[in-house]
Design an enzyme around this catalytic site. Structure first.
Site, PDB file in Angstrom:
ATOM      1  N   HIS A 173      51.212  24.792  79.996  1.00 41.11           N
ATOM      2  CA  HIS A 173      50.263  25.140  79.051  1.00 41.11           C
ATOM      3  C   HIS A 173      50.745  26.094  78.127  1.00 41.11           C
ATOM      4  O   HIS A 173      50.305  26.109  76.925  1.00 41.11           O
ATOM      5  CB  HIS A 173      48.885  25.778  79.929  1.00 41.11           C
ATOM      6  CG  HIS A 173      48.085  26.391  79.132  1.00 41.11           C
ATOM      7  ND1 HIS A 173      46.707  25.689  78.588  1.00 41.11           N
ATOM      8  CD2 HIS A 173      47.941  27.725  78.755  1.00 41.11           C
ATOM      9  CE1 HIS A 173      46.080  26.668  77.939  1.00 41.11           C
ATOM     10  NE2 HIS A 173      46.702  27.711  77.873  1.00 41.11           N
ATOM     11  N   GLU A 174      51.352  27.133  78.469  1.00 39.39           N
ATOM     12  CA  GLU A 174      51.942  28.034  77.597  1.00 39.39           C
ATOM     13  C   GLU A 174      52.805  27.578  76.604  1.00 39.39           C
ATOM     14  O   GLU A 174      52.725  27.973  75.640  1.00 39.39           O
ATOM     15  CB  GLU A 174      52.521  29.317  78.544  1.00 39.39           C
ATOM     16  CG  GLU A 174      51.740  29.984  79.506  1.00 39.39           C
ATOM     17  CD  GLU A 174      50.524  30.642  78.778  1.00 39.39           C
ATOM     18  OE1 GLU A 174      50.367  30.836  77.529  1.00 39.39           O
ATOM     19  OE2 GLU A 174      49.309  30.491  79.350  1.00 39.39           O
ATOM     20  N   HIS A 189      51.399  25.982  73.796  1.00 37.06           N
ATOM     21  CA  HIS A 189      51.091  26.960  72.531  1.00 37.06           C
ATOM     22  C   HIS A 189      52.052  27.067  71.724  1.00 37.06           C
ATOM     23  O   HIS A 189      52.107  27.179  70.436  1.00 37.06           O
ATOM     24  CB  HIS A 189      50.672  28.410  73.208  1.00 37.06           C
ATOM     25  CG  HIS A 189      49.505  28.418  73.507  1.00 37.06           C
ATOM     26  ND1 HIS A 189      48.151  28.137  72.896  1.00 37.06           N
ATOM     27  CD2 HIS A 189      48.903  29.151  74.902  1.00 37.06           C
ATOM     28  CE1 HIS A 189      47.080  28.142  73.944  1.00 37.06           C
ATOM     29  NE2 HIS A 189      47.597  28.676  75.127  1.00 37.06           N
ATOM     30  N   HIS A 229      52.426  26.207  67.664  1.00 35.96           N
ATOM     31  CA  HIS A 229      52.927  27.112  66.653  1.00 35.96           C
ATOM     32  C   HIS A 229      53.997  26.214  65.911  1.00 35.96           C
ATOM     33  O   HIS A 229      54.117  26.693  64.747  1.00 35.96           O
ATOM     34  CB  HIS A 229      53.658  28.381  67.553  1.00 35.96           C
ATOM     35  CG  HIS A 229      54.197  29.434  66.578  1.00 35.96           C
ATOM     36  ND1 HIS A 229      55.320  30.260  67.077  1.00 35.96           N
ATOM     37  CD2 HIS A 229      53.917  29.800  65.374  1.00 35.96           C
ATOM     38  CE1 HIS A 229      55.424  31.318  65.985  1.00 35.96           C
ATOM     39  NE2 HIS A 229      54.506  30.865  64.953  1.00 35.96           N
TER      40      HIS A 229
END
Length: 226
Positions: free
Chosen positions: A98-99, A102, A106
């Protein structure tokens, strides 16, 4: 909206927030006992996901705490909690992926993430002053009603930020679940577990956004009555 209704909504949101947080903790602890099929740790999952997507300029670090995982675009670091970084479980894999979702947002210029990043300086300023401006606005409402409206505008930025965060978090989870399956880290048995864990994590943001909106409406109602 009456004061009574506002209090009912506030209490309901507090109860829901407690339930969601308890469910998230429970699911994380439960799926932390289920090993990944290939035995990879959260840190290894994160590194593989970044490598598979051609990203080589982001570091994976370990931070203290539980469920303190986050991606910092300024330092280009995926910061995984101790319970995720070295753990070989479905829960750790889901959170790490999940991280990294991100990170992909980006890298791909995902619009909601760009909007949220642009709002960070404004929201940081608003968060620092909003409670004092609102307090002064309530106390001095008969003298300077404009002060309360200034507090409402500052609080509106934080509410808007909460709602912009929702698609960012949901999209990161979708990217994570899709990659985990394609990479063979989850299978037909463990994929629903990863989905379930990330679902409850997303619910915390939903409750926070609803709570912020309810508070904003409360202050707007107060200003209008005066």
């Amino acid at each position: 909206m009456s004061y009574g209704m506002i209090w009912i909504i506030t209490i309901a949101i507090m109860v829901l927030s407690y339930i969601v947080q308890a469910m998230l903790t429970s699911r994380f602890d439960k799926y932390s006992q289920v090993p990944t099929t290939n035995g990879m740790t959260g840190a290894e999952v994160a590194r593989k996901m970044l490598m598979d997507n051609g990203i080589t300029d982001v570091q994976i670090t370990c931070v203290p705490g539980k469920l303190t995982d986050h991606y910092n675009p300024q330092t280009k670091t995926v910061n995984l909690s101790e319970a995720v970084y070295g753990q070989r479980s479905v829960a750790a894999a889901a959170v790490a992926a999940h991280e990294c979702g991100h990170v992909l947002q980006h890298a791909n210029g995902y619009a909601p993430l760009k909007l949220r990043s642009a709002l960070v300086p404004v929201v940081s300023f608003s968060s620092r002053w909003v409670q004092w401006v609102l307090l002064a606005g309530v106390l001095l409402i008969q003298i300077t009603p404009a002060l309360l409206w200034l507090g409402i505008v500052l609080f509106a930025f934080t509410t808007f930020f909460s709602f912009v965060t929702l698609p960012v978090e949901i999209n990161a989870s979708s990217r994570a679940v899709r990659w985990l399956e394609n990479a063979g880290i989850t299978n037909y048995e463990t994929k629903p577990m990863a989905v379930d864990a990330l679902k409850w994590a997303a619910c915390t943001y939903v409750i926070a956004a609803i709570g912020s909106l309810a508070t904003l409406l409360y202050y707007i109602g107060m200003a209008n009555r005066r």
